[in-house]
Write a protein that holds these residues in place. Structure first.
Motif, short mmCIF file in Angstrom:
data_model
loop_
_atom_site.label_atom_id
_atom_site.label_comp_id
_atom_site.label_asym_id
_atom_site.label_seq_id
_atom_site.Cartn_x
_atom_site.Cartn_y
_atom_site.Cartn_z
N MET A 15 0.84 -1.20 0.00
CA MET A 15 0.00 0.00 0.00
C MET A 15 0.88 1.25 0.00
N GLN A 16 1.97 1.20 0.75
CA GLN A 16 2.92 2.32 0.82
C GLN A 16 3.51 2.57 -0.57
N GLY A 17 3.73 1.50 -1.32
CA GLY A 17 4.26 1.62 -2.68
C GLY A 17 3.35 2.47 -3.56
N ALA A 18 2.04 2.31 -3.38
CA ALA A 18 1.08 3.08 -4.17
C ALA A 18 1.21 4.57 -3.87
N SER A 19 1.37 4.92 -2.59
CA SER A 19 1.46 6.35 -2.28
C SER A 19 2.84 6.91 -2.65
N GLN A 20 3.89 6.06 -2.62
CA GLN A 20 5.20 6.54 -3.08
C GLN A 20 5.18 6.81 -4.58
N SER A 21 4.50 5.93 -5.30
CA SER A 21 4.37 6.10 -6.74
C SER A 21 3.60 7.40 -7.04
N LEU A 22 2.54 7.64 -6.26
CA LEU A 22 1.76 8.87 -6.42
C LEU A 22 2.63 10.09 -6.14
N GLN A 23 3.43 10.03 -5.08
CA GLN A 23 4.31 11.15 -4.73
C GLN A 23 5.23 11.46 -5.90
N HIS A 24 5.77 10.42 -6.52
CA HIS A 24 6.68 10.60 -7.65
C HIS A 24 5.95 11.25 -8.84
N GLU A 25 4.73 10.75 -9.11
CA GLU A 25 3.96 11.31 -10.24
C GLU A 25 3.58 12.76 -9.98
N HIS A 120 -5.78 14.62 -9.67
CA HIS A 120 -6.89 13.78 -9.20
C HIS A 120 -6.85 12.40 -9.85
N LYS A 121 -6.52 12.37 -11.16
CA LYS A 121 -6.43 11.08 -11.86
C LYS A 121 -5.34 10.20 -11.25
N TYR A 122 -4.18 10.81 -10.99
CA TYR A 122 -3.08 10.07 -10.37
C TYR A 122 -3.50 9.52 -9.00
N ALA A 123 -4.18 10.37 -8.21
CA ALA A 123 -4.58 9.97 -6.87
C ALA A 123 -5.60 8.83 -6.93
N GLU A 124 -6.53 8.90 -7.88
CA GLU A 124 -7.53 7.83 -8.00
C GLU A 124 -6.86 6.52 -8.37
N ALA A 125 -5.87 6.58 -9.26
CA ALA A 125 -5.14 5.36 -9.64
C ALA A 125 -4.44 4.76 -8.42
N ALA A 126 -3.89 5.62 -7.56
CA ALA A 126 -3.21 5.15 -6.35
C ALA A 126 -4.23 4.52 -5.39
N ARG A 127 -5.41 5.15 -5.27
CA ARG A 127 -6.45 4.58 -4.39
C ARG A 127 -6.87 3.20 -4.89
N VAL A 128 -7.04 3.07 -6.21
CA VAL A 128 -7.43 1.78 -6.79
C VAL A 128 -6.37 0.73 -6.49
#
Length: 187
Positions: A15-25, A120-128
């Motif tokens: 799950m942390q990986g998803a938010s790290q990926s979002l941070q990078h994007e 918002h699109k990036y964040a939704e992808a991370a939530r998914v």
């Protein structure tokens, strides 16, 4: 009893990986301020191959609206300049010797709104992505309970742990988005 087939820390790490990926994007989204990470996606044709800009130059932020790119090899200045122009970042370098200066233009209101939509699109992808990890965890727990490797009480407790980790991860994603949105909309 905790089964060795289910690891809540592994789930949290994914799950942390998803938010790290979002941070990078989000770091790559251009706001009105200069940031060295803006140039991370830039690939330069150098020495017969594609190389990341940061392997050919030092990127610094001398002023809030200025990037400075110090190219190490004088013969690579033109290639770096071309890569930046071709990167669709809307930046045009002013070259002085081996230093490229990039002024960050002001963002107009429409461009800011577009950037917020992209964020918002990036964040939704991370939530998914986080929800997929949650589903995997819940499925594993159900299988373990069906195979009588954990008790029903353990299943409920683990379900709650997974849900708690999910809520925390989504909360972090929402916070990253809110911060980026504020940064984009600040004139």
């Amino acid at each position: 009893m905790q089964s060795d087939k289910f690891d809540i820390n592994e789930l949290k790490r994914r799950m942390q990986g998803a938010s790290q990926s979002l941070q990078h994007e989000l770091g790559g989204l251009r706001t009105g301020r200069a940031s060295a990470s803006m140039l991370e996606p830039v690939q330069v044709d150098a020495y017969g191959t594609h190389m990341p800009l940061n392997q050919l130059a030092t990127v610094s932020v001398p002023e809030p609206r200025l990037l400075s790119v110090q190219v190490w090899d004088k013969s690579m200045v033109k290639a770096v300049e071309k890569a930046i122009v071709d990167s669709n970042l809307g930046l045009s370098p002013a070259t002085e010797g081996t230093v490229l200066r990039l002024r960050i233009p002001e963002l107009n209101a429409d461009r800011r709104k577009e950037l917020v939509k992209v964020a918002h699109k990036y964040a939704e992808a991370a939530r998914v992505a986080v929800r997929h990890v949650r589903r995997d965890g819940m499925d594993t727990i159900k299988k373990l309970e069906k195979a009588h490797e954990i008790s029903e009480d353990d299943q409920k407790r683990l379900d709650q742990e997974v849900q708690k980790a999910t809520d925390a991860a989504i909360g972090e994603i929402d916070q990253l988005l809110a911060n980026k949105e504020k940064e984009i909309m600040t004139v």
